[in-house]
Design an enzyme around this catalytic site. Structure first.
Site, PDB file in Angstrom:
ATOM      1  N   LYS A 154       7.182 -27.378 -33.572  1.00 56.44           N
ATOM      2  CA  LYS A 154       6.476 -26.781 -32.426  1.00 56.44           C
ATOM      3  C   LYS A 154       5.101 -27.425 -32.345  1.00 56.44           C
ATOM      4  O   LYS A 154       4.546 -27.839 -33.368  1.00 56.44           O
ATOM      5  CB  LYS A 154       6.340 -25.265 -32.639  1.00 56.44           C
ATOM      6  CG  LYS A 154       7.660 -24.515 -32.846  1.00 56.44           C
ATOM      7  CD  LYS A 154       8.440 -24.332 -31.564  1.00 56.44           C
ATOM      8  CE  LYS A 154       9.763 -23.648 -31.829  1.00 56.44           C
ATOM      9  NZ  LYS A 154      10.546 -23.373 -30.645  1.00 56.44           N
ATOM     10  N   LYS A 180      14.957 -29.524 -36.999  1.00 57.52           N
ATOM     11  CA  LYS A 180      15.690 -29.832 -35.777  1.00 57.52           C
ATOM     12  C   LYS A 180      14.702 -30.140 -34.650  1.00 57.52           C
ATOM     13  O   LYS A 180      13.604 -29.567 -34.598  1.00 57.52           O
ATOM     14  CB  LYS A 180      16.618 -28.684 -35.388  1.00 57.52           C
ATOM     15  CG  LYS A 180      15.938 -27.390 -34.985  1.00 57.52           C
ATOM     16  CD  LYS A 180      16.932 -26.313 -34.531  1.00 57.52           C
ATOM     17  CE  LYS A 180      17.341 -26.488 -33.102  1.00 57.52           C
ATOM     18  NZ  LYS A 180      16.258 -26.263 -32.113  1.00 57.52           N
ATOM     19  N   ASN A 181      15.140 -31.035 -33.731  1.00 61.38           N
ATOM     20  CA  ASN A 181      14.423 -31.154 -32.461  1.00 61.38           C
ATOM     21  C   ASN A 181      14.549 -29.808 -31.744  1.00 61.38           C
ATOM     22  O   ASN A 181      15.570 -29.124 -31.898  1.00 61.38           O
ATOM     23  CB  ASN A 181      15.078 -32.200 -31.555  1.00 61.38           C
ATOM     24  CG  ASN A 181      14.683 -33.633 -31.868  1.00 61.38           C
ATOM     25  OD1 ASN A 181      15.475 -34.531 -31.650  1.00 61.38           O
ATOM     26  ND2 ASN A 181      13.483 -33.871 -32.366  1.00 61.38           N
ATOM     27  N   ASP A 182      13.591 -29.501 -30.911  1.00 59.90           N
ATOM     28  CA  ASP A 182      13.756 -28.308 -30.094  1.00 59.90           C
ATOM     29  C   ASP A 182      14.718 -28.617 -28.947  1.00 59.90           C
ATOM     30  O   ASP A 182      14.948 -29.791 -28.611  1.00 59.90           O
ATOM     31  CB  ASP A 182      12.401 -27.818 -29.557  1.00 59.90           C
ATOM     32  CG  ASP A 182      12.333 -26.299 -29.659  1.00 59.90           C
ATOM     33  OD1 ASP A 182      11.234 -25.750 -29.804  1.00 59.90           O
ATOM     34  OD2 ASP A 182      13.409 -25.672 -29.602  1.00 59.90           O
ATOM     35  N   GLU A 183      15.240 -27.560 -28.325  1.00 62.73           N
ATOM     36  CA  GLU A 183      16.359 -27.773 -27.397  1.00 62.73           C
ATOM     37  C   GLU A 183      16.026 -28.648 -26.188  1.00 62.73           C
ATOM     38  O   GLU A 183      16.910 -29.288 -25.631  1.00 62.73           O
ATOM     39  CB  GLU A 183      16.968 -26.435 -26.937  1.00 62.73           C
ATOM     40  CG  GLU A 183      16.110 -25.576 -26.055  1.00 62.73           C
ATOM     41  CD  GLU A 183      15.063 -24.792 -26.803  1.00 62.73           C
ATOM     42  OE1 GLU A 183      15.002 -24.864 -28.040  1.00 62.73           O
ATOM     43  OE2 GLU A 183      14.286 -24.112 -26.125  1.00 62.73           O
ATOM     44  N   HIS A 274      23.470 -26.131 -29.940  1.00 67.26           N
ATOM     45  CA  HIS A 274      22.395 -25.227 -29.515  1.00 67.26           C
ATOM     46  C   HIS A 274      22.858 -24.558 -28.237  1.00 67.26           C
ATOM     47  O   HIS A 274      23.454 -25.200 -27.386  1.00 67.26           O
ATOM     48  CB  HIS A 274      21.093 -26.004 -29.284  1.00 67.26           C
ATOM     49  CG  HIS A 274      19.902 -25.089 -29.159  1.00 67.26           C
ATOM     50  ND1 HIS A 274      19.685 -24.317 -28.035  1.00 67.26           N
ATOM     51  CD2 HIS A 274      18.913 -24.799 -30.018  1.00 67.26           C
ATOM     52  CE1 HIS A 274      18.588 -23.598 -28.221  1.00 67.26           C
ATOM     53  NE2 HIS A 274      18.096 -23.854 -29.399  1.00 67.26           N
ATOM     54  N   HIS A 308      24.350 -21.565 -33.027  1.00 66.01           N
ATOM     55  CA  HIS A 308      23.418 -20.432 -33.127  1.00 66.01           C
ATOM     56  C   HIS A 308      24.192 -19.148 -32.851  1.00 66.01           C
ATOM     57  O   HIS A 308      24.907 -19.061 -31.844  1.00 66.01           O
ATOM     58  CB  HIS A 308      22.275 -20.622 -32.125  1.00 66.01           C
ATOM     59  CG  HIS A 308      21.353 -21.748 -32.510  1.00 66.01           C
ATOM     60  ND1 HIS A 308      20.009 -21.578 -32.677  1.00 66.01           N
ATOM     61  CD2 HIS A 308      21.597 -23.053 -32.772  1.00 66.01           C
ATOM     62  CE1 HIS A 308      19.447 -22.727 -33.019  1.00 66.01           C
ATOM     63  NE2 HIS A 308      20.397 -23.650 -33.089  1.00 66.01           N
ATOM     64  N   LYS A 316      13.318 -12.640 -32.139  1.00 66.15           N
ATOM     65  CA  LYS A 316      12.700 -12.375 -30.819  1.00 66.15           C
ATOM     66  C   LYS A 316      13.727 -12.330 -29.688  1.00 66.15           C
ATOM     67  O   LYS A 316      13.462 -11.805 -28.619  1.00 66.15           O
ATOM     68  CB  LYS A 316      11.675 -13.460 -30.487  1.00 66.15           C
ATOM     69  CG  LYS A 316      12.294 -14.829 -30.146  1.00 66.15           C
ATOM     70  CD  LYS A 316      11.270 -15.921 -29.925  1.00 66.15           C
ATOM     71  CE  LYS A 316      11.935 -17.246 -29.593  1.00 66.15           C
ATOM     72  NZ  LYS A 316      11.017 -18.383 -29.557  1.00 66.15           N
TER      73      LYS A 316
HETATM   74  C1  CAP Z   1      13.229 -20.741 -31.946  1.00 64.52           C
HETATM   75  C2  CAP Z   1      13.795 -21.691 -30.893  1.00 64.52           C
HETATM   76  C3  CAP Z   1      15.288 -21.573 -30.685  1.00 64.52           C
HETATM   77  C4  CAP Z   1      15.765 -20.225 -30.262  1.00 64.52           C
HETATM   78  C5  CAP Z   1      17.222 -20.310 -29.869  1.00 64.52           C
HETATM   79  C6  CAP Z   1      13.091 -21.492 -29.560  1.00 64.52           C
HETATM   80  O1  CAP Z   1      11.867 -20.997 -32.083  1.00 64.52           O
HETATM   81  O2  CAP Z   1      13.563 -23.015 -31.277  1.00 64.52           O
HETATM   82  O3  CAP Z   1      15.636 -22.516 -29.666  1.00 64.52           O
HETATM   83  O4  CAP Z   1      15.697 -19.392 -31.349  1.00 64.52           O
HETATM   84  O5  CAP Z   1      17.694 -19.000 -29.746  1.00 64.52           O
HETATM   85  O6  CAP Z   1      12.940 -22.539 -28.901  1.00 64.52           O
HETATM   86  O7  CAP Z   1      12.754 -20.353 -29.236  1.00 64.52           O
HETATM   87  P1  CAP Z   1      11.015 -19.924 -32.932  1.00 64.52           P
HETATM   88  P2  CAP Z   1      19.153 -18.657 -30.312  1.00 64.52           P
HETATM   89  O8  CAP Z   1      11.511 -19.953 -34.335  1.00 64.52           O
HETATM   90  O9  CAP Z   1       9.586 -20.397 -32.813  1.00 64.52           O
HETATM   91  O10 CAP Z   1      11.238 -18.590 -32.274  1.00 64.52           O
HETATM   92  O11 CAP Z   1      19.132 -19.140 -31.710  1.00 64.52           O
HETATM   93  O12 CAP Z   1      19.231 -17.167 -30.159  1.00 64.52           O
HETATM   94  O13 CAP Z   1      20.097 -19.408 -29.459  1.00 64.52           O
HETATM   95 MG    MG Z   2      14.202 -23.941 -29.522  1.00 64.24          MG
END
Ligand code: CAP
Ligand code: MG
Ligand code: MG
Length: 477
Positions: A154, A180-183, A274, A308, A316
């Site tokens: 992040k 991991k890369n973020d989505e 993801h 996931h 959250k």
């Molecule tokens: C979590 C996260 C994940 C979500 C996906 C985000 O970041 O990287 O993509 O958790 O949700 O972008 O919010 P944080 P799920 O750890 O900072 O919250 O796993 O429910 O699909």
């Molecule tokens: Mg994410």
């Protein structure tokens, strides 16, 4: 209207292995009898339309989905699909187009939620299932008794490749396993994909040399078209050490065909599904959509190595229906697991198959040990139990728990899900630690040790500064 050709409430033929079973929660705007509504859903999701057509034939009628049970009190409709209507060649996209397609748009429906499915074992030889899963990650990381501890870098987007890689280094050198890369990370002009991959490679090498531990990075290869996805995948494969990388695909927005293309092209690479966007279908308050267990089962059948499955209300993100997130995690991992409506055996069972019966019993025994015993046993043996008969089964996939998690969440999730066999990724839960990323990692490792040694977190934190700071910081809303 009632479509009798799609109703057979007395039938038992639907248990003969030729049918995929589904259960929907349904409701209509004009308080229609739900048997009528269910028969219209069965029509639209198999052979029919909103009226009986003159062009139907005796053979096409044999392919009708069948409403075989109604629970009027809970407004549940049980519908059986002759799975020979599905596209041959192991196509998941086609199944979802049938059972989670047009019916979501039917104007008379106020609710149409696909809550659970039971995949008949006769279908399994026709679908890929996972090839690589958490067992490969454990072997590569030499980590058998802890969850795979991961992070998402992040801010979600906006770091240069070097800034991104530096945070990876901090996480890995402090003892973290999996980044991991973020989505939404892809090939943005301020962080070109190729530069990011090379920066990660260099940071990984530095962290591995310093920590003397192997590390893993899950790269997002979702893209505008399959050629670009494959280019990104091949580039990573040609740049990174085998085993040190996973491919992340945004399975909802890139689609099932993208997931299955990568599963088939790269059977030896961990395929990270993801599910960004799943909430539109799965949230408990959404009357139209499908559940987290349904998504998880289809991802396992498609061959995702991990998907996931939510945080069971600890993080959250909103939970799915009731305890769906835990049911989904068990559907991901187990050879046989009970769902809310169907139990699911993930093996092609030949008549009176003793191997599978034994394996199911052995798995049950192992799960009954509970996460502590499993963790202690693995710590000693440093291996994975082999109750899985490698043949005739759909291998397990990996629950990935993520979303608002922090060092205080780890033991809660372990106890809820009843195992240590999952990946947990914490983004803000690591990178917002008052003393920075490395302290965040140390706090997670200390939190695991507290659980493993059966010491309450607060007591354990008396001797560990990073965990103490995490408790102070993350306990505040
Ligand atoms: C979590 C996260 C994940 C979500 C996906 C985000 O970041 O990287 O993509 O958790 O949700 O972008 O919010 P944080 P799920 O750890 O900072 O919250 O796993 O429910 O699909
Ligand atoms: Mg994410
Ligand atoms: Mg149509």
């Amino acid at each position: 209207m009632r479509r009798n050709e799609y109703i057979d409430l007395e039938t038992t033929k639907i248990f003969n292995g030729n049918y995929l079973l589904a259960v929907f929660h349904i409701d209509t705007y004009d308080n229609q009898d739900i048997l009528d509504a269910a028969s219209e859903i069965a029509a639209e999701s198999s052979t029919g339309s909103n009226r009986r057509v003159n062009t139907a034939t005796p053979f096409s009628d044999e392919l009708n989905a069948i409403v075989y049970k109604i629970d009027y009190k809970q407004k549940l409709a049980f519908i059986a699909y002759p799975w020979r209507i599905f596209d041959r060649g192991g196509n998941i996209q086609n199944i979802m187009t049938f059972i989670a397609g047009n019916i979501f748009g039917m104007s008379e429906l106020k609710a149409c939620k696909l809550l659970d499915i039971q995949i008949p074992t006769a279908m399994f030889p026709h679908y890929d299932g996972p090839s690589v899963n958490i067992d490969a990650l454990r072997k590569y990381l030499n980590n058998y008794h802890k969850p795979i501890l991961g992070t998402i870098i992040k801010p979600k987007i906006g770091l240069t490749p070097n800034e991104y890689a530096e945070i990876c280094y901090d996480f890995w050198v402090a003892g973290g396993h999996f980044v991991k890369n973020d989505e939404p990370q892809a090939d943005q002009e301020f962080s070109p994909f190729i530069k990011m991959v090379n920066a990660v490679k260099e940071a990984m090498k530095r962290a591995e040399d310093e920590s003397q531990e192997t590390k893993i990075h899950s790269f997002n290869i979702s893209a505008a078209d399959f050629d670009t996805m494959l280019q990104r995948a091949y580039y990573i494969q040609n740049t990174m050490e085998p085993g040190s990388f996973a491919f992340l695909v945004d399975g909802i927005t890139a689609g099932w065909t993208a997931v299955q293309t990568i599963r088939r092209k790269f059977p030896n690479v961990f395929l990270h599904f993801h599910r960004a966007g799943h909430g539109a279908f799965t949230r408990a308050e959404n009357p139209i959509g499908f559940s987290v267990p349904v998504l998880t089962k289809m991802a396992r059948l498609a061959g995702a190595s991990g998907i996931h499955t939510g945080t069971a209300g600890i993080g959250k993100m909103a939970k799915g229906e009731s305890n769906d997130d835990i049911i989904a995690a068990h559907q991901a991992l187990k050879l046989k697991s009970d769902g809310l409506f169907f139990d699911q055996l993930w093996a092609e069972v030949l008549e009176q198959d003793p191997d599978i019966e034994n394996a199911v019993q052995e798995e049950k025994n192992i799960w009954e040990l509970g996460p502590h015993k499993l963790s202690e046993t693995r710590q000693k043996n440093k291996k994975i139990e082999n109750y899985w008969p490698e043949w005739r089964v759909v291998k397990k996939t990996t629950p990935i728990s993520s979303g608002g998690l922090n060092p205080l969440s780890l033991s809660k999730y372990i106890e809820k899900v009843g195992t240590i066999d999952f990946i947990m990724t914490m983004g803000a839960g690591i990178h917002s630690h008052p003393k920075g990323t490395k302290a965040g990692v140390k706090a997670v490792l200390q939190a695991f040790d507290a659980w493993y040694n059966k010491v309450p977190l607060e007591e354990y934190a008396e001797n560990f500064e990073e965990l103490k700071q995490a408790i102070e910081y993350f306990s505040k809303k």
